[in-house]
Design an enzyme around this catalytic site. Structure first.
Site, PDB file in Angstrom:
ATOM      1  N   CYS A 199       0.850  -1.193   0.000  1.00 24.28           N
ATOM      2  CA  CYS A 199       0.000   0.000   0.000  1.00 24.28           C
ATOM      3  C   CYS A 199       0.886   1.242   0.000  1.00 24.28           C
ATOM      4  CB  CYS A 199      -0.886  -0.019   1.240  1.00 24.28           C
ATOM      5  SG  CYS A 199      -1.858   1.478   1.451  1.00 24.28           S
ATOM      6  N   CYS A 254       0.305   3.221   3.508  1.00 23.45           N
ATOM      7  CA  CYS A 254       0.716   2.736   4.837  1.00 23.45           C
ATOM      8  C   CYS A 254       1.783   1.641   4.788  1.00 23.45           C
ATOM      9  CB  CYS A 254      -0.488   2.238   5.631  1.00 23.45           C
ATOM     10  SG  CYS A 254      -1.074   0.609   5.118  1.00 23.45           S
ATOM     11  N   CYS A 292      -8.623  -5.348  -9.876  1.00 19.78           N
ATOM     12  CA  CYS A 292      -8.237  -4.292 -10.800  1.00 19.78           C
ATOM     13  C   CYS A 292      -7.789  -3.110  -9.944  1.00 19.78           C
ATOM     14  CB  CYS A 292      -9.460  -3.948 -11.646  1.00 19.78           C
ATOM     15  SG  CYS A 292      -9.172  -2.692 -12.872  1.00 19.78           S
TER      16      CYS A 292
HETATM   17 ZN   LIG Z   1      -2.804   0.996   3.493  1.00 16.33          ZN
END
Ligand SMILES: [Zn+2]
Length: 134
Positions: A48, A51, A122
Site C-alpha cells: 500500500c 501505509c 483491478c
Molecule cells: Zn494501506
C-alpha cells in the site's frame, strides 16, 4: 469504520501527492494504460502506498489487458477489505487496504480469465509501491 492507521485528511494530504490522495483517499481511478505497474512483470511484493502494508504478490499478477494492474488474489485475505460500491450506476466491489482504508480499486469475478480464482483485482498503480525481490 476504524483502521489500524488513522490519519486526518490534512495528514494524508501532507504525506501523499495530489494524485495519490485523489485515488487512495477519494476513491479516484487512474486513467487506463498509464499507471506505472500496468505491464510490470518484475518479481516482488506490492505494498500500500499510503501505509506500507503488503497487499499483492507478483505471483498472482496476470495480463488482463484492461489497462490496470490485475491480480487474481491478494497476498492474504485479511490484508484487504471489500465494500459494496453502487456509484456510477453499477454494482461493484471496492477493494481497500485493511490497515489504512486506502482505496485500491475493484474486484470483479466470473469474467473468464484463465486464472485459479476467476477473479480480477483491478488495482490502481498509484495505490501501490512495488518492492522488487532481492
Ligand atoms: Zn494501506
Amino acid at each position: 469504520m476504524s483502521y489500524e492507521i488513522e490519519k486526518t485528511e490534512g495528514e494524508w494530504r501532507a504525506q501523499l501527492s495530489p494524485q495519490e490522495y485523489h485515488v487512495l483517499r477519494e476513491a479516484g481511478t487512474e486513467r487506463p494504460f498509464v499507471g506505472e505497474y500496468t505491464d510490470t512483470k518484475t518479481v516482488g511484493v506490492y505494498s500500500c502506498r499510503a501505509c506500507g502494508s503488503e497487499l499483492f504478490s507478483s505471483e498472482t499478477k496476470f495480463e488482463s489487458h484492461c489497462g490496470w494492474p490485475s491480480y487474481y488474489a491478494p497476498l492474504a485475505e485479511d490484508r484487504v477489505q471489500y465494500i459494496e460500491d453502487t456509484t456510477m450506476g453499477m454494482r461493484r466491489v471496492e477493494v481497500r487496504c485493511a490497515r489504512c482504508g486506502g482505496h485500491l480499486g475493484h474486484v470483479f469475478e466470473g469474467e473468464g480469465y484463465e486464472t485459479p480464482t476467476d477473479q480480477r483485482y483491478c488495482i490502481n498503480s498509484i495505490s501501490l509501491t512495488l518492492r522488487p525481490a532481492e
